[in-house]
Write a protein that holds these residues in place. Structure first.
Motif, PDB file in Angstrom:
ATOM      1  N   PRO A 113       0.348  -1.298   0.077  1.00 32.19           N
ATOM      2  CA  PRO A 113       0.123   0.149   0.186  1.00 32.19           C
ATOM      3  C   PRO A 113       0.989   1.324   0.356  1.00 32.19           C
ATOM      4  O   PRO A 113       0.726   1.931  -0.928  1.00 32.19           O
ATOM      5  CB  PRO A 113      -1.075  -0.402   1.256  1.00 32.19           C
ATOM      6  CG  PRO A 113      -1.154  -1.521   1.381  1.00 32.19           C
ATOM      7  CD  PRO A 113       0.276  -1.921   0.662  1.00 32.19           C
ATOM      8  N   VAL A 178      -6.787  -0.808  -2.234  1.00 31.76           N
ATOM      9  CA  VAL A 178      -5.029  -1.148  -1.787  1.00 31.76           C
ATOM     10  C   VAL A 178      -5.218   0.834  -0.531  1.00 31.76           C
ATOM     11  O   VAL A 178      -4.255   0.024   0.953  1.00 31.76           O
ATOM     12  CB  VAL A 178      -4.848  -0.551  -2.494  1.00 31.76           C
ATOM     13  CG1 VAL A 178      -3.062   0.112  -2.161  1.00 31.76           C
ATOM     14  CG2 VAL A 178      -4.124  -2.155  -3.242  1.00 31.76           C
ATOM     15  N   PRO A 182      -6.856  -2.384   2.511  1.00 35.17           N
ATOM     16  CA  PRO A 182      -5.877  -3.447   2.171  1.00 35.17           C
ATOM     17  C   PRO A 182      -5.801  -5.138   2.635  1.00 35.17           C
ATOM     18  O   PRO A 182      -5.651  -5.375   2.132  1.00 35.17           O
ATOM     19  CB  PRO A 182      -4.203  -2.980   2.553  1.00 35.17           C
ATOM     20  CG  PRO A 182      -5.036  -2.024   4.186  1.00 35.17           C
ATOM     21  CD  PRO A 182      -6.370  -1.722   3.272  1.00 35.17           C
TER      22      PRO A 182
END
Length: 221
Positions: A113, A178, A182
């Protein structure tokens, strides 16, 4: 202050130099994740890659050029992944291309991320926003080409528009996942829900799964 130069100083021609550049770009991604964009330096990247700063500067003039190269590689790998997935999909199954596209589209965003955020933010700043937009258009074009033989079964009459909408939806979903959730990235749940969204839009309820004369497999009862 002018815009920094973000193009490579030269392209590697021999296998050894290509391996060197690969190591530098890979090191860039690792340093960005570990230190963030502001604290990333060419010295840190060179150290992580195990090369001298002078060797790095033979190819990349600054940090911005390193990030630009990383963006380019990310989008090129993304397109190649989707293209390969669509090529492997069953051409007789009108849903197969959509399933393959969604899976590859979500998998292509499976980067840390922190790195995803940096690449998204820095792409315009290092002059690679156009490449990102071209990638989105290329992905939509690939999907449209796969859907074209099944246009009679689509609930949306315009294949190009349909592919644009699906590509946009999958990309937006992947980016939001994301950035905000995540834990969903790479899960069967996210893929299933994104696929259901795309199939419902494209084919509507009760659409036939195959369009060729080849018989479909019967489900076991």
């Amino acid at each position: 202050m002018g815009t920094p130069e973000t193009n490579p100083r030269k392209s590697p021609r021999q296998a050894r130099s290509r391996a060197l550049v690969d190591a530098i770009v890979e090191a860039t991604s690792r340093v960005l994740v570990a230190r963030g964009y502001d604290d990333t330096t060419t010295i840190a990247v060179a150290a992580r890659a195990g090369v001298s700063v002078g060797s790095l500067y033979q190819y990349f003039p600054n940090k911005e050029a390193l990030v630009a190269a990383l963006v380019e590689r990310h989008v090129a790998a993304f397109v190649a992944r989707v293209e390969g997935a669509l090529a492997a999909a069953d051409p007789a199954d009108p849903e197969a291309a959509v399933r393959a596209f969604v899976r590859a589209g979500l998998d292509g965003q499976r980067v840390p991320p922190a790195l995803h955020k940096i690449l998204t933010e820095q792409a315009p700043r290092v002059g690679r926003d156009a490449e990102v937009m071209e990638t989105r258009s290329a992905l939509a074009a690939l999907l449209a080409r796969s859907l074209a033989p099944h246009r009679a079964h689509l609930a949306v009459p315009d294949v190009q528009r349909a592919a644009f909408v699906v590509e946009t939806a999958v990309e937006a979903l992947a980016h939001r996942a994301v950035a905000e959730q995540p834990e969903l990235v790479g899960t069967a749940q996210l893929e299933a829900e994104a696929t259901a969204l795309a199939l419902g839009y494209l084919f509507g309820p009760g659409a036939p799964r195959r369009t060729s004369a080849a018989p479909a497999r019967r489900r076991a009862r």
